[in-house]
Write a protein that holds these residues in place. Structure first.
Motif, mmCIF file in Angstrom:
data_model
loop_
_atom_site.group_PDB
_atom_site.id
_atom_site.type_symbol
_atom_site.label_atom_id
_atom_site.label_comp_id
_atom_site.label_asym_id
_atom_site.label_seq_id
_atom_site.Cartn_x
_atom_site.Cartn_y
_atom_site.Cartn_z
ATOM 1 N N PHE A 40 0.823 -1.205 0.000
ATOM 2 C CA PHE A 40 0.000 0.000 0.000
ATOM 3 C C PHE A 40 0.864 1.264 0.000
ATOM 4 O O PHE A 40 0.530 2.258 -0.640
ATOM 5 C CB PHE A 40 -0.941 0.018 1.201
ATOM 6 C CG PHE A 40 -2.027 -1.014 1.150
ATOM 7 C CD1 PHE A 40 -2.455 -1.566 -0.052
ATOM 8 C CD2 PHE A 40 -2.650 -1.441 2.305
ATOM 9 C CE1 PHE A 40 -3.469 -2.520 -0.101
ATOM 10 C CE2 PHE A 40 -3.667 -2.385 2.274
ATOM 11 C CZ PHE A 40 -4.071 -2.918 1.074
ATOM 12 N N ILE A 41 1.954 1.236 0.722
ATOM 13 C CA ILE A 41 2.870 2.392 0.744
ATOM 14 C C ILE A 41 3.379 2.672 -0.667
ATOM 15 O O ILE A 41 3.446 3.820 -1.100
ATOM 16 C CB ILE A 41 4.028 2.154 1.737
ATOM 17 C CG1 ILE A 41 3.499 2.220 3.171
ATOM 18 C CG2 ILE A 41 5.157 3.167 1.524
ATOM 19 C CD1 ILE A 41 4.476 1.739 4.219
ATOM 20 N N ASN A 42 3.717 1.623 -1.400
ATOM 21 C CA ASN A 42 4.159 1.799 -2.784
ATOM 22 C C ASN A 42 3.051 2.397 -3.643
ATOM 23 O O ASN A 42 3.307 3.237 -4.507
ATOM 24 C CB ASN A 42 4.636 0.475 -3.372
ATOM 25 C CG ASN A 42 5.931 0.013 -2.752
ATOM 26 O OD1 ASN A 42 6.733 0.806 -2.285
ATOM 27 N ND2 ASN A 42 6.128 -1.294 -2.711
ATOM 28 N N ARG A 43 1.825 1.978 -3.424
ATOM 29 C CA ARG A 43 0.688 2.532 -4.172
ATOM 30 C C ARG A 43 0.500 4.015 -3.856
ATOM 31 O O ARG A 43 0.224 4.817 -4.742
ATOM 32 C CB ARG A 43 -0.592 1.779 -3.851
ATOM 33 C CG ARG A 43 -0.593 0.370 -4.373
ATOM 34 C CD ARG A 43 -1.856 -0.342 -4.004
ATOM 35 N NE ARG A 43 -1.735 -1.759 -4.274
ATOM 36 C CZ ARG A 43 -2.736 -2.603 -4.247
ATOM 37 N NH1 ARG A 43 -3.944 -2.169 -3.967
ATOM 38 N NH2 ARG A 43 -2.553 -3.874 -4.495
ATOM 39 N N ILE A 44 0.650 4.382 -2.586
ATOM 40 C CA ILE A 44 0.511 5.782 -2.194
ATOM 41 C C ILE A 44 1.590 6.627 -2.862
ATOM 42 O O ILE A 44 1.323 7.748 -3.318
ATOM 43 C CB ILE A 44 0.554 5.928 -0.657
ATOM 44 C CG1 ILE A 44 -0.725 5.339 -0.054
ATOM 45 C CG2 ILE A 44 0.727 7.393 -0.245
ATOM 46 C CD1 ILE A 44 -0.707 5.219 1.449
ATOM 47 N N LYS A 45 2.802 6.121 -2.946
ATOM 48 C CA LYS A 45 3.883 6.853 -3.620
ATOM 49 C C LYS A 45 3.536 7.117 -5.081
ATOM 50 O O LYS A 45 3.817 8.193 -5.616
ATOM 51 C CB LYS A 45 5.201 6.084 -3.497
ATOM 52 C CG LYS A 45 5.778 6.110 -2.102
ATOM 53 C CD LYS A 45 7.048 5.280 -2.015
ATOM 54 C CE LYS A 45 7.562 5.237 -0.588
ATOM 55 N NZ LYS A 45 8.764 4.417 -0.464
ATOM 56 N N ILE A 46 2.919 6.154 -5.736
ATOM 57 C CA ILE A 46 2.492 6.340 -7.131
ATOM 58 C C ILE A 46 1.397 7.401 -7.207
ATOM 59 O O ILE A 46 1.440 8.291 -8.057
ATOM 60 C CB ILE A 46 2.005 5.005 -7.731
ATOM 61 C CG1 ILE A 46 3.188 4.047 -7.888
ATOM 62 C CG2 ILE A 46 1.298 5.234 -9.066
ATOM 63 C CD1 ILE A 46 2.794 2.618 -8.213
ATOM 64 N N ILE A 47 0.428 7.335 -6.297
ATOM 65 C CA ILE A 47 -0.652 8.319 -6.269
ATOM 66 C C ILE A 47 -0.086 9.725 -6.063
ATOM 67 O O ILE A 47 -0.499 10.680 -6.728
ATOM 68 C CB ILE A 47 -1.682 7.972 -5.174
ATOM 69 C CG1 ILE A 47 -2.425 6.685 -5.541
ATOM 70 C CG2 ILE A 47 -2.660 9.120 -4.950
ATOM 71 C CD1 ILE A 47 -3.269 6.108 -4.402
ATOM 72 N N GLU A 48 0.866 9.848 -5.149
ATOM 73 C CA GLU A 48 1.460 11.158 -4.858
ATOM 74 C C GLU A 48 2.151 11.758 -6.079
ATOM 75 O O GLU A 48 2.166 12.978 -6.248
ATOM 76 C CB GLU A 48 2.449 11.046 -3.691
ATOM 77 C CG GLU A 48 1.767 10.837 -2.360
ATOM 78 C CD GLU A 48 2.733 10.594 -1.222
ATOM 79 O OE1 GLU A 48 2.406 10.983 -0.096
ATOM 80 O OE2 GLU A 48 3.821 10.013 -1.449
ATOM 81 N N LYS A 49 2.709 10.923 -6.937
ATOM 82 C CA LYS A 49 3.356 11.413 -8.150
ATOM 83 C C LYS A 49 2.338 11.927 -9.171
ATOM 84 O O LYS A 49 2.668 12.729 -10.031
ATOM 85 C CB LYS A 49 4.206 10.305 -8.785
ATOM 86 C CG LYS A 49 5.434 9.960 -7.995
ATOM 87 C CD LYS A 49 6.193 8.815 -8.656
ATOM 88 C CE LYS A 49 7.382 8.413 -7.827
ATOM 89 N NZ LYS A 49 8.100 7.269 -8.402
ATOM 90 N N LEU A 50 1.113 11.448 -9.086
ATOM 91 C CA LEU A 50 0.090 11.779 -10.071
ATOM 92 C C LEU A 50 -0.747 13.002 -9.718
ATOM 93 O O LEU A 50 -1.463 13.520 -10.565
ATOM 94 C CB LEU A 50 -0.842 10.578 -10.270
ATOM 95 C CG LEU A 50 -0.197 9.310 -10.808
ATOM 96 C CD1 LEU A 50 -1.184 8.163 -10.794
ATOM 97 C CD2 LEU A 50 0.347 9.536 -12.219
#
Length: 71
Positions: A40-50
């Motif tokens: 989930f942390i990895n998913r949040i990092k992707i969301i933050e980039k978008l």
């Protein structure tokens, strides 16, 4: 994304029985909490980039199971 809002309680109980979290969809959801949250942390990092900086203040978690993502 869509959701079937006509699903009834009995169908939900059948889909998300104990077996869903232990053996069918997940090997052992509760015992794998740390691994799941790392994903989930990895998913949040992707969301933050978008999204623009400082606009990621709130989110709505739908289908949260035990709530590990929001935690």
């Amino acid at each position: 994304m869509t959701a079937n809002m006509e699903i009834d309680t009995d169908q939900l109980k059948e889909i998300y029985s104990e077996n869903y979290f232990k053996g069918e969809e997940y090997l052992d959801y509760l015992n794998d909490k740390n691994i799941i949250q790392k994903s989930f942390i990895n998913r949040i990092k992707i969301i933050e980039k978008l999204i623009p900086e400082n606009s990621f203040l709130n989110f709505l978690e739908i289908g949260c199971a035990y709530g590990f993502f929001g935690e």
